[in-house]
Design an enzyme around this catalytic site. Sequence first.
Site, PDB file in Angstrom:
ATOM      1  N   GLU A 255       0.889  -1.175   0.000  1.00 18.81           N
ATOM      2  CA  GLU A 255       0.000   0.000   0.000  1.00 18.81           C
ATOM      3  C   GLU A 255       0.918   1.213   0.000  1.00 18.81           C
ATOM      4  OE1 GLU A 255      -3.246   0.074  -0.146  1.00 18.81           O
ATOM      5  OE2 GLU A 255      -3.732  -2.026   0.200  1.00 18.81           O
ATOM      6  N   CYS A 289      -2.408   9.058   2.195  1.00 21.06           N
ATOM      7  CA  CYS A 289      -2.001   8.579   0.870  1.00 21.06           C
ATOM      8  C   CYS A 289      -3.083   8.838  -0.168  1.00 21.06           C
ATOM      9  CB  CYS A 289      -1.678   7.098   0.931  1.00 21.06           C
ATOM     10  SG  CYS A 289      -2.990   6.173   1.706  1.00 21.06           S
TER      11      CYS A 289
HETATM   12  P1  NAP Z   1       8.296   5.095   4.863  1.00 23.90           P
HETATM   13  O1  NAP Z   1       9.475   5.948   5.073  1.00 23.90           O
HETATM   14  O2  NAP Z   1       8.280   4.178   3.709  1.00 23.90           O
HETATM   15  O3  NAP Z   1       8.114   4.278   6.245  1.00 23.90           O
HETATM   16  C1  NAP Z   1       7.060   3.402   6.458  1.00 23.90           C
HETATM   17  C2  NAP Z   1       7.510   2.285   7.382  1.00 23.90           C
HETATM   18  O4  NAP Z   1       8.578   1.567   6.779  1.00 23.90           O
HETATM   19  C3  NAP Z   1       8.020   2.755   8.730  1.00 23.90           C
HETATM   20  O5  NAP Z   1       7.669   1.808   9.709  1.00 23.90           O
HETATM   21  C4  NAP Z   1       9.528   2.742   8.531  1.00 23.90           C
HETATM   22  O6  NAP Z   1      10.254   2.564   9.725  1.00 23.90           O
HETATM   23  C5  NAP Z   1       9.662   1.521   7.664  1.00 23.90           C
HETATM   24  N1  NAP Z   1      10.893   1.450   6.896  1.00 23.90           N
HETATM   25  C6  NAP Z   1      11.583   2.466   6.332  1.00 23.90           C
HETATM   26  N2  NAP Z   1      12.675   1.965   5.686  1.00 23.90           N
HETATM   27  C7  NAP Z   1      12.639   0.618   5.855  1.00 23.90           C
HETATM   28  C8  NAP Z   1      13.486  -0.454   5.448  1.00 23.90           C
HETATM   29  N3  NAP Z   1      14.564  -0.252   4.706  1.00 23.90           N
HETATM   30  N4  NAP Z   1      13.163  -1.717   5.816  1.00 23.90           N
HETATM   31  C9  NAP Z   1      12.065  -1.944   6.553  1.00 23.90           C
HETATM   32  N5  NAP Z   1      11.242  -0.973   6.987  1.00 23.90           N
HETATM   33  C10 NAP Z   1      11.509   0.292   6.625  1.00 23.90           C
HETATM   34  O7  NAP Z   1       6.963   5.921   4.710  1.00 23.90           O
HETATM   35  P2  NAP Z   1       6.443   7.135   5.589  1.00 23.90           P
HETATM   36  O8  NAP Z   1       7.118   8.356   5.141  1.00 23.90           O
HETATM   37  O9  NAP Z   1       6.496   6.784   7.030  1.00 23.90           O
HETATM   38  O10 NAP Z   1       4.882   7.154   5.192  1.00 23.90           O
HETATM   39  C11 NAP Z   1       4.387   7.953   4.202  1.00 23.90           C
HETATM   40  C12 NAP Z   1       4.148   7.141   2.934  1.00 23.90           C
HETATM   41  O11 NAP Z   1       3.212   6.108   3.181  1.00 23.90           O
HETATM   42  C13 NAP Z   1       3.516   8.003   1.857  1.00 23.90           C
HETATM   43  O12 NAP Z   1       4.114   7.749   0.607  1.00 23.90           O
HETATM   44  C14 NAP Z   1       2.067   7.550   1.843  1.00 23.90           C
HETATM   45  O13 NAP Z   1       1.403   7.756   0.637  1.00 23.90           O
HETATM   46  C15 NAP Z   1       2.220   6.102   2.167  1.00 23.90           C
HETATM   47  N6  NAP Z   1       0.937   5.562   2.674  1.00 23.90           N
HETATM   48  C16 NAP Z   1       0.242   4.714   1.874  1.00 23.90           C
HETATM   49  C17 NAP Z   1      -0.990   4.218   2.301  1.00 23.90           C
HETATM   50  C18 NAP Z   1      -1.772   3.280   1.421  1.00 23.90           C
HETATM   51  O14 NAP Z   1      -2.659   2.625   1.941  1.00 23.90           O
HETATM   52  N7  NAP Z   1      -1.493   3.177   0.150  1.00 23.90           N
HETATM   53  C19 NAP Z   1      -1.489   4.572   3.550  1.00 23.90           C
HETATM   54  C20 NAP Z   1      -0.745   5.447   4.352  1.00 23.90           C
HETATM   55  C21 NAP Z   1       0.482   5.932   3.898  1.00 23.90           C
HETATM   56  P3  NAP Z   1      10.889   3.819  10.553  1.00 23.90           P
HETATM   57  O15 NAP Z   1       9.724   4.663  10.928  1.00 23.90           O
HETATM   58  O16 NAP Z   1      11.524   3.147  11.710  1.00 23.90           O
HETATM   59  O17 NAP Z   1      11.827   4.497   9.615  1.00 23.90           O
END
Ligand code: NAP
Length: 486
Positions: A255, A289
């Site tokens: 997602e 998102c």
């Molecule tokens: P993110 O940087 O991708 O982080 C999301 C999660 O992934 C966090 O728990 C983060 O941990 C973890 N993570 C980061 N790097 C990782 C790695 N290399 N290996 C494993 N886990 C890792 O995203 P965000 O900035 O928090 O969230 C915003 C994004 O989410 C936006 O693009 C938004 O559109 C998307 N989103 C999508 C939906 C949907 O349903 N399509 C819903 C909500 C949000 P840490 O926090 O510890 O870094």
Amino acid sequence: MALHLNDSGLIKTRAYINGEWISSRNSISVRNPCDSSLIARVAKAGCFEAQHAIDSAYQALQPWQAKAAKERASILRKWFNLIMESQEDLAKILTAEQGKVLAEARAEIAYGASYVEWFAEEAKRIYGDTIPAPSSDKRVVCIKQPVGVVACITPWNFPNAMLTRKIAPALAAGCTVVCKPASETPLSALAIAELAHRAGIPKGVINIVVGNAHEIGRVLTKSPLVRKLTFTGSTEVGKSLVADCSTTLKKTSMELGGNAPFIVFPDADLKAAISGLMASKFRNSGQTCVCTNRVLVHEKIYEEFKQKLTSTIKENLVLGHGDREGVTNGPLISQTACETVDRIVQVSLAKGAKLELGGKPSRLGVCFYPPTVLSDVTNDMPAAREEVFGPLVSLIRFTSEEQAIAIANDTDVGLAAYFYTRDIGRVWRMGEALEYGIVGINEGIISNEMAPFGGIKESGHGREGSKYGLDDYLEIKYMCMGGIDD
Ligand code: NAP
């Protein structure tokens, strides 16, 4: 910062593994984005805790999947009831660590819980098939079985609901889970784990580790015991996790990010369109998102729409601390998030966009950015190309339906799109032409537990919620029985 809760037992600061709260030598500071004040220090897990969590989930798998569907359903129902009884406390925790206003936090708790309720019900409807056999001495049957241990990685923008949207279908299907919530907002996840514990969800069925994303991510993706990864977050991280999962060929659900167009045709009900846009753009201060990212307005109504929208924003939105009366919009998650929104605004202005409202960081604090409106945006500016994740409205002018479709689809992602029109023919043409997983038609709020949520293209794959939401957690087994004839 002290949190005043009715039930202080909901503040948990250690990893939850095999039904126990596990401390560790290192910690993560959880801060309130309004003023950076410290809310709690949470045990920082790494490879060791992640492996312990996987082993516990694997141990718990057989007994959990062996339970009758009705029993799993009834335990999930208890969890739903406890979440709703603690709605106010959970909302306070959410507002403190994430920043959204209390009313939205309460709504998120109810929304998150609705997935637990829905999948408690769906657990009893995991049907198989009997299929006509190719010869009279055979019978062909399909059964559905849980995929196994599921890793769930979730973001900070919906720290409660993004997790329940994964745990509830996984448990309903008979899977067990290891969850890694975002480092900014782990308290909401740990609080619902405590309620799961109280609801009688057996030890090892739910495990939560907070900590180093790379280390934990590597252990989860490489482990052969983990059979599925479900991830909500950025497209960039999603792609790298899918690549890491390829070594063990795990099932994945992604997602990911969006770049939602919101298209207003000249025959639209403008009042409804503005109200839909306000809801879809400014919820969670623009950090969802499915938030509108680009507003496409037909040239005939462009000026009128711009004036009405700008005055609606001025009259209705109040920036401030999420727990204060009258505030409609809280801070962004971090100073970096604010700086990103500001960069998008400034570069788009330099490329020819016009500033109608806002456009400068707020004096309230380093995480506050005011509602901002840019007009004369074109689809090549950062305001239209990037997922903004902030309270920025970018107005793009269009002249024909074909042009609106071309602009709307000119992006690598495809999560949500919206359009407003009263022409029934156009409703069908647009609904079919938009390359998105979710389309809001004369509606700005589209997410609920009964509908399939998910994207296409680089917004990911898989669906959460609805009758389709269980499929991602199930394998189909085909059984061919021979020797039936005498
Ligand atoms: P993110 O940087 O991708 O982080 C999301 C999660 O992934 C966090 O728990 C983060 O941990 C973890 N993570 C980061 N790097 C990782 C790695 N290399 N290996 C494993 N886990 C890792 O995203 P965000 O900035 O928090 O969230 C915003 C994004 O989410 C936006 O693009 C938004 O559109 C998307 N989103 C999508 C939906 C949907 O349903 N399509 C819903 C909500 C949000 P840490 O926090 O510890 O870094």
